[in-house]
Design a protein around this motif. Sequence first.
Motif, PDB file in Angstrom:
ATOM      1  N   THR A  73       0.907  -1.190  -0.075  1.00 56.68           N
ATOM      2  CA  THR A  73       0.072  -0.009   0.076  1.00 56.68           C
ATOM      3  C   THR A  73       1.005   1.223  -0.008  1.00 56.68           C
ATOM      4  O   THR A  73       1.985   1.193   0.401  1.00 56.68           O
ATOM      5  N   VAL A  74       0.219   2.356  -0.354  1.00 65.90           N
ATOM      6  CA  VAL A  74       0.853   3.730  -0.069  1.00 65.90           C
ATOM      7  C   VAL A  74       0.099   4.469   0.779  1.00 65.90           C
ATOM      8  O   VAL A  74      -1.148   4.776   0.775  1.00 65.90           O
ATOM      9  N   GLU A  75       0.782   5.152   1.901  1.00 63.27           N
ATOM     10  CA  GLU A  75       0.400   5.922   2.660  1.00 63.27           C
ATOM     11  C   GLU A  75       0.450   7.417   2.231  1.00 63.27           C
ATOM     12  O   GLU A  75       1.760   7.846   2.035  1.00 63.27           O
ATOM     13  N   ILE A  76      -0.472   8.194   2.127  1.00 66.71           N
ATOM     14  CA  ILE A  76      -0.533   9.609   1.905  1.00 66.71           C
ATOM     15  C   ILE A  76      -0.682  10.470   3.177  1.00 66.71           C
ATOM     16  O   ILE A  76      -1.954  10.302   3.785  1.00 66.71           O
ATOM     17  N   SER A  77       0.053  11.121   3.739  1.00 69.78           N
ATOM     18  CA  SER A  77       0.226  11.774   5.109  1.00 69.78           C
ATOM     19  C   SER A  77       0.398  13.417   4.699  1.00 69.78           C
ATOM     20  O   SER A  77       0.959  14.004   3.708  1.00 69.78           O
ATOM     21  N   GLY A  78      -0.011  14.165   5.766  1.00 68.56           N
ATOM     22  CA  GLY A  78       0.486  15.652   5.402  1.00 68.56           C
ATOM     23  C   GLY A  78      -0.588  16.401   4.503  1.00 68.56           C
ATOM     24  O   GLY A  78      -0.213  17.287   4.008  1.00 68.56           O
ATOM     25  N   LEU A  79      -1.745  16.004   4.325  1.00 66.98           N
ATOM     26  CA  LEU A  79      -2.732  16.371   3.539  1.00 66.98           C
ATOM     27  C   LEU A  79      -3.648  17.351   4.284  1.00 66.98           C
ATOM     28  O   LEU A  79      -4.055  17.370   5.353  1.00 66.98           O
ATOM     29  N   GLU A  80      -3.818  18.846   3.315  1.00 66.68           N
ATOM     30  CA  GLU A  80      -4.724  19.664   4.002  1.00 66.68           C
ATOM     31  C   GLU A  80      -5.295  20.330   2.932  1.00 66.68           C
ATOM     32  O   GLU A  80      -4.831  20.716   1.858  1.00 66.68           O
ATOM     33  N   ILE A  81      -6.612  20.307   2.623  1.00 66.62           N
ATOM     34  CA  ILE A  81      -7.479  20.734   1.908  1.00 66.62           C
ATOM     35  C   ILE A  81      -8.166  22.202   2.360  1.00 66.62           C
ATOM     36  O   ILE A  81      -9.002  21.963   3.385  1.00 66.62           O
ATOM     37  N   ASP A  82      -7.729  23.152   1.764  1.00 65.50           N
ATOM     38  CA  ASP A  82      -8.496  24.437   2.202  1.00 65.50           C
ATOM     39  C   ASP A  82      -8.435  24.648   3.857  1.00 65.50           C
ATOM     40  O   ASP A  82      -8.970  25.016   4.471  1.00 65.50           O
ATOM     41  N   ASN A  83      -6.922  24.401   4.098  1.00 69.68           N
ATOM     42  CA  ASN A  83      -6.524  24.479   5.287  1.00 69.68           C
ATOM     43  C   ASN A  83      -7.409  23.636   6.582  1.00 69.68           C
ATOM     44  O   ASN A  83      -7.483  24.113   7.655  1.00 69.68           O
ATOM     45  N   SER A  84      -7.935  22.509   6.003  1.00 65.33           N
ATOM     46  CA  SER A  84      -8.768  21.918   7.007  1.00 65.33           C
ATOM     47  C   SER A  84      -7.868  20.605   7.126  1.00 65.33           C
ATOM     48  O   SER A  84      -7.610  20.041   6.288  1.00 65.33           O
ATOM     49  N   GLY A  85      -7.608  20.334   8.138  1.00 66.78           N
ATOM     50  CA  GLY A  85      -7.039  19.040   8.398  1.00 66.78           C
ATOM     51  C   GLY A  85      -7.392  17.360   7.819  1.00 66.78           C
ATOM     52  O   GLY A  85      -8.767  17.655   7.999  1.00 66.78           O
ATOM     53  N   THR A  86      -6.786  16.590   7.240  1.00 64.39           N
ATOM     54  CA  THR A  86      -7.407  15.651   6.641  1.00 64.39           C
ATOM     55  C   THR A  86      -6.408  14.250   7.081  1.00 64.39           C
ATOM     56  O   THR A  86      -5.035  14.446   7.202  1.00 64.39           O
ATOM     57  N   PRO A  87      -7.344  13.353   7.527  1.00 64.44           N
ATOM     58  CA  PRO A  87      -6.324  12.156   8.040  1.00 64.44           C
ATOM     59  C   PRO A  87      -5.548  11.193   7.115  1.00 64.44           C
ATOM     60  O   PRO A  87      -5.933  11.715   5.768  1.00 64.44           O
ATOM     61  N   PRO A  88      -4.348  10.684   7.289  1.00 63.25           N
ATOM     62  CA  PRO A  88      -3.810  10.019   6.300  1.00 63.25           C
ATOM     63  C   PRO A  88      -4.527   9.154   5.477  1.00 63.25           C
ATOM     64  O   PRO A  88      -5.336   8.353   6.033  1.00 63.25           O
ATOM     65  N   LEU A  89      -4.218   8.805   4.416  1.00 66.36           N
ATOM     66  CA  LEU A  89      -5.160   7.988   3.407  1.00 66.36           C
ATOM     67  C   LEU A  89      -4.066   6.711   2.850  1.00 66.36           C
ATOM     68  O   LEU A  89      -2.846   6.979   2.886  1.00 66.36           O
ATOM     69  N   VAL A  90      -4.700   5.666   2.839  1.00 64.21           N
ATOM     70  CA  VAL A  90      -3.801   4.368   2.423  1.00 64.21           C
ATOM     71  C   VAL A  90      -4.637   3.554   0.935  1.00 64.21           C
ATOM     72  O   VAL A  90      -5.818   3.597   1.232  1.00 64.21           O
ATOM     73  N   VAL A  91      -3.683   3.786   0.184  1.00 60.95           N
ATOM     74  CA  VAL A  91      -4.042   3.120  -1.066  1.00 60.95           C
ATOM     75  C   VAL A  91      -3.499   2.026  -1.471  1.00 60.95           C
ATOM     76  O   VAL A  91      -2.369   1.785  -1.442  1.00 60.95           O
ATOM     77  N   ASP A  92      -4.385   1.133  -2.131  1.00 63.80           N
ATOM     78  CA  ASP A  92      -3.795  -0.005  -2.622  1.00 63.80           C
ATOM     79  C   ASP A  92      -2.900   0.241  -3.848  1.00 63.80           C
ATOM     80  O   ASP A  92      -3.408   0.686  -5.047  1.00 63.80           O
ATOM     81  N   ALA A  93      -1.640  -0.314  -4.054  1.00 59.03           N
ATOM     82  CA  ALA A  93      -0.791   0.458  -4.823  1.00 59.03           C
ATOM     83  C   ALA A  93      -1.035  -0.403  -6.131  1.00 59.03           C
ATOM     84  O   ALA A  93      -0.432  -0.085  -7.413  1.00 59.03           O
ATOM     85  N   ALA A  94      -1.683  -1.647  -6.472  1.00 61.08           N
ATOM     86  CA  ALA A  94      -1.765  -2.195  -7.429  1.00 61.08           C
ATOM     87  C   ALA A  94      -3.137  -1.923  -8.108  1.00 61.08           C
ATOM     88  O   ALA A  94      -3.047  -1.957  -9.339  1.00 61.08           O
ATOM     89  N   THR A  95      -4.194  -1.533  -7.277  1.00 68.78           N
ATOM     90  CA  THR A  95      -5.535  -1.086  -7.953  1.00 68.78           C
ATOM     91  C   THR A  95      -5.849   0.407  -7.815  1.00 68.78           C
ATOM     92  O   THR A  95      -6.884   0.954  -8.577  1.00 68.78           O
TER      93      THR A  95
END
Length: 460
Positions: A73-95
Amino acid sequence: MSSFGGKFAADVQASAESDSFGYHRSAVCLTRNGRLIALDAGSSGRIVWNVPVWDHARDISSSPVLKPLPDGTVEISGLEIDNSGTPPLVVDAATGEILTRDAIRDRRTMVEDATAAPVGKPTSVYYTLETGELCGKLDQKDAPLQELWRFSPSKGETIVNVTSRPPTDPVASIGKVLGDRRVLYKYLNPNIVLVTTISTAAHTATVYLLDGISGTILFSNSHAGIDTSHPIPSTLSENWFAYSYAIDSATSSASKGHQLVVGELYESPFPNERGKPLAPRANHSTLHSTPSPHPISQTYNIPEAISHLAVTQTRQGITSRHLLAVLPASNSLVEIPRSAIDPRRPVARDPTSAELAEGLERYTPVLDFDPKWTLNHRREAVGIRAVRTTAATLESACLVFAYGVDVFGTRVAPSAGFDVLGSDFNKVQMLGTVLALAVGTVVVAPLVARKQINALWQFS
């Protein structure tokens, strides 16, 4: 069968499951408008999947970090959309599927059962900038961050760059064999950090080599007459480092230009002599005493500015490491051989026979970029911000991925393809030879047996 028809492995579309050479790795990219894209590095950037991270595309106001995990998997951390906190996302690297918490837990449980080892956060040291100081913090599983040390630059200096060794940086040999068969032992410390500071008022730049565990300064080098408005990229691998800077002719006696500094670290300046070991006893701790390396460095005048530096990586570290440099003026990416920037090149004299056996040439202060070093050839790679390298399954190959305004990927072989057959190898002739030998063996075998039987009758 395609190989007998003269096709290369790179020309054949292959999936990740059938990729025996490890060329078809996926490069996962996150765009500013909120899309996650996986590109096949071995098929000219073929899009594997393309999914939106959010329902409505918006600009990303932070600098997210993509981290591959052992469970695929790939973990995406440090996301902020319009200065609002967003928890880390985990994505299946194959699909490209965005996984839920339950799916993440089930996947990691399966990996733990298969490997008999927990998939968790290892003990590591993080480097953060706090109020102009570099702080090293120990991060352990299920424990709060523990501050180990703080590095404060000199008065008037500002930290502009911090570089550490790559997480995967295998070392095949602990020493460099010289032409006379003696050995210079490398200074191999996995926790070294290269810190670059500048003084805008004094037009100076200073490079510090720190021990990441104790914060001890192992080596420092200062340069005057620096144009601090230009970036000072740096890289660090194995026992050597490199960085580049621009010269300000108004504050320096030298003419305006750009320079590249390459250095190596050894345990001792004398061959066949070991320095102080990093861990001589079981109760030894690098927090209290860290051996100092013996540095060797050389400076080269280069024709263009460098905006980013990286180093090639291979699976076992046997292949020679080459330096990758981004040239924004010509929109190109060059691969500089280590032999061309070896800091042990003899100065003001011709190399000896032993040095020639090592491949060392006489030092010249000017390093011209050979056109054959350019990886993107006639293509222009505009606005490259960073370069990522990863090892293929073959030891001789390294995958290179550069991104910015443009995206560019290629495959390099710093020590040539020593573990794969060349394109001129005649596979049909080889197969014909094997078949001829097989037929000859079947035909000759009865004749040999009859001759042996006749010989036994004669002796009897």
